[in-house]
Design a protein around this motif. Structure first.
Motif, short mmCIF file in Angstrom:
data_model
loop_
_atom_site.label_atom_id
_atom_site.label_comp_id
_atom_site.label_asym_id
_atom_site.label_seq_id
_atom_site.Cartn_x
_atom_site.Cartn_y
_atom_site.Cartn_z
N ASP A 73 54.33 55.36 74.59
CA ASP A 73 54.96 54.42 75.85
C ASP A 73 53.93 53.97 76.19
O ASP A 73 52.92 54.63 76.56
N VAL A 74 53.24 52.76 76.63
CA VAL A 74 53.12 52.72 77.29
C VAL A 74 52.74 51.05 78.64
O VAL A 74 52.01 50.58 79.17
N THR A 75 53.85 52.18 79.18
CA THR A 75 54.36 51.62 80.80
C THR A 75 53.63 52.30 81.72
O THR A 75 53.26 50.92 82.92
N SER A 76 52.46 53.14 81.92
CA SER A 76 51.24 52.68 83.01
C SER A 76 50.59 51.88 82.58
O SER A 76 50.56 51.39 83.79
N SER A 77 50.06 51.24 81.18
CA SER A 77 49.29 50.18 81.36
C SER A 77 49.93 48.99 81.68
O SER A 77 49.18 47.77 82.18
N PHE A 78 51.19 48.50 81.11
CA PHE A 78 51.40 46.96 81.69
C PHE A 78 52.27 46.93 82.88
O PHE A 78 51.19 46.49 84.25
N GLY A 79 52.53 48.12 83.86
CA GLY A 79 52.59 48.47 85.27
C GLY A 79 51.24 48.52 85.80
O GLY A 79 51.28 47.97 87.37
N ALA A 80 50.06 48.68 85.79
CA ALA A 80 48.87 48.94 86.55
C ALA A 80 48.21 47.59 86.47
O ALA A 80 47.67 46.91 87.28
N ASN A 81 48.42 46.87 85.88
CA ASN A 81 47.92 45.76 85.53
C ASN A 81 48.28 45.03 84.23
O ASN A 81 48.03 44.56 82.96
N PRO A 82 49.90 43.94 84.98
CA PRO A 82 50.37 43.32 83.49
C PRO A 82 49.40 42.42 82.88
O PRO A 82 50.49 42.46 81.89
N THR A 83 48.80 41.90 84.24
CA THR A 83 48.23 40.87 82.91
C THR A 83 47.56 40.99 81.80
O THR A 83 47.17 40.51 81.11
N GLY A 84 47.02 41.67 82.37
CA GLY A 84 45.32 42.64 81.66
C GLY A 84 46.45 43.12 80.59
O GLY A 84 45.93 42.76 79.13
N HIS A 85 47.09 43.71 80.42
CA HIS A 85 47.95 44.68 79.33
C HIS A 85 48.61 42.99 78.81
O HIS A 85 48.36 43.03 77.53
N ALA A 86 49.16 42.16 79.17
CA ALA A 86 49.72 41.19 78.27
C ALA A 86 48.98 39.98 77.77
O ALA A 86 48.82 39.69 77.30
N GLY A 87 47.01 40.44 78.09
CA GLY A 87 46.22 39.28 77.52
C GLY A 87 45.14 40.88 75.83
O GLY A 87 44.85 39.50 75.65
N GLN A 88 45.95 41.93 76.22
CA GLN A 88 45.82 42.43 74.55
C GLN A 88 47.16 42.12 73.98
O GLN A 88 46.65 43.21 72.98
N ASN A 89 48.09 42.41 74.23
CA ASN A 89 49.20 42.43 73.73
C ASN A 89 50.51 41.82 73.25
O ASN A 89 51.01 40.92 74.58
N VAL A 90 51.39 41.56 72.59
CA VAL A 90 52.07 40.60 72.75
C VAL A 90 53.36 41.25 73.57
O VAL A 90 54.37 42.73 72.98
N LEU A 91 54.31 40.77 74.43
CA LEU A 91 55.01 41.23 75.35
C LEU A 91 56.51 40.96 75.10
O LEU A 91 56.03 39.71 74.13
N ASN A 92 57.26 41.37 74.85
CA ASN A 92 59.30 41.52 73.92
C ASN A 92 60.31 41.90 74.77
O ASN A 92 60.25 43.09 75.09
N SER A 93 60.84 40.54 75.70
CA SER A 93 61.49 40.76 76.66
C SER A 93 63.56 40.57 76.40
O SER A 93 64.15 40.58 77.43
N TYR A 94 63.18 40.71 74.89
CA TYR A 94 64.42 40.31 74.79
C TYR A 94 65.24 41.80 74.31
O TYR A 94 64.88 42.75 75.02
N ASN A 95 66.77 41.78 74.52
CA ASN A 95 68.01 42.67 74.91
C ASN A 95 66.61 43.88 75.52
O ASN A 95 66.42 44.60 75.51
N MET A 96 66.56 43.44 77.32
CA MET A 96 66.32 44.54 77.96
C MET A 96 66.81 45.57 78.60
O MET A 96 66.39 46.65 78.83
N PHE A 97 68.13 45.09 77.67
CA PHE A 97 69.18 46.19 78.37
C PHE A 97 70.59 46.62 77.02
O PHE A 97 71.72 46.53 77.36
N PRO A 98 69.35 47.27 76.09
CA PRO A 98 70.77 46.77 74.77
C PRO A 98 72.00 47.77 74.75
O PRO A 98 72.95 48.21 74.37
#
Length: 306
Positions: A73-98
């Motif tokens: 769970d890295v929700t807090s990292s992405f929520g606190a700074n989405p561009t900062g998290h995206a700068g260091q991690n590969v985001l994936n928004s496929y199938n957001m509600f399986p």
């Protein structure tokens, strides 16, 4: 009017301090610069963030409990700074509600393309799995980051799907993020509602085919909506790798606070991606960042108001 891209020329894996990621994480490593051509049959049915099996709800409102997502769970990292998290991690928004659309979320139709912002409230979660930060949404009030969810309609269903009534400047406690599915030929538009002085956001399917003329026609039917920023295939779709496959993008819209109490601004951001593996049991392709595109993988378009 299209805004000027900001932050699109930084290496997304440059070293950042803990304050940049919101999580105090150590320096990450980039994904290996190895591209695997998608296997036949694996990605042909996965085009945008809602085309994966099980992601399309069967009615306008579905009561479905949230599905537990695998990974850290890295929700807090992405929520606190989405561009900062995206700068260091590969985001994936496929199938957001399986498991189906979250409880209480209204979905658009071709006849009614906009959903009221209050009917789009969700909790956004992020879990790191298979080297991707997988984004998922669950009912508002459940654990996660408060956000607005913007759905997607395919070409045969109307092409346009959005939310309306988003505050120009969210108050404390109000959602400051809008999420939607992955882009492969589609676009995201920000529109200023001059009648109500708030914002609408629009997911525009298959923009790459005849998008500008389609958007002009749509706006002619909604004269109170004025363009305030667009993120289109010309921004994110670039040939990459030995097969020259066009890159897709994981978009996210977020409100950035102004300095010293000054008003902030909404931004449309997107992270360029390409396939690493064609499909996983979770209904998502595994993504990687392109390694041969000058300027890096992270882009932002400001939402500009008169």
């Amino acid at each position: 009017m299209k805004g000027i891209k900001l932050g699109g020329f930084k290496n997304p894996f440059s070293t950042k301090g803990p304050s940049d990621t919101g999580s105090g994480a150590s320096k990450p490593s980039a994904p290996p610069p190895v591209e695997t051509k998608p296997a036949p049959g694996k990605t042909s049915t996965v085009k945008d963030g809602f085309d994966a099996q099980g992601s399309k709800p069967s009615s306008s409102k579905v009561n479905t409990p949230p599905t537990k997502q695998p990974g850290k769970d890295v929700t807090s990292s992405f929520g606190a700074n989405p561009t900062g998290h995206a700068g260091q991690n590969v985001l994936n928004s496929y199938n957001m509600f399986p498991g189906g659309a979250p409880q209480g979320v209204a979905l658009p139709t071709a006849q009614k393309p906009f959903v009221n912002a209050n009917d789009s409230l969700v909790s956004l979660n992020a879990h790191k799995y298979q080297n991707n930060t997988n984004l998922s949404v669950s009912p508002a009030g459940s654990p996660g980051v408060p956000a607005h969810y913007m759905h997607y309609l395919s070409t045969g269903e109307g092409k346009f799907a959005g939310i309306q009534g988003v505050p120009l400047h969210p108050r404390p406690g109000e959602p400051n993020m809008v999420v939607t599915g992955a882009l492969n030929g589609c676009a995201v538009h920000a529109l200023h509602d001059t009648k109500n002085n708030n914002l609408s956001f629009l997911h525009h399917a298959d923009y790459s085919k005849n998008g500008k003329a389609e958007l002009d026609g749509f706006l002619s039917q909604h004269p109170h909506l004025k363009p305030a920023g667009s993120y289109t295939p010309s921004d994110y779709s670039h040939p990459t790798g030995k097969h020259n496959l066009p890159t897709g993008s994981t978009p996210f819209i977020h409100y950035t606070q102004g300095p010293l109490g000054q008003p902030g601004q909404w931004m449309i951001s997107g992270q360029l991606n390409t396939y690493k593996n064609g499909g996983t049991p979770g209904g998502r392709p595994e993504l990687m960042l392109p390694t041969d595109i000058p300027g890096g993988a992270l882009q932002s378009v400001p939402v500009t108001l008169p």
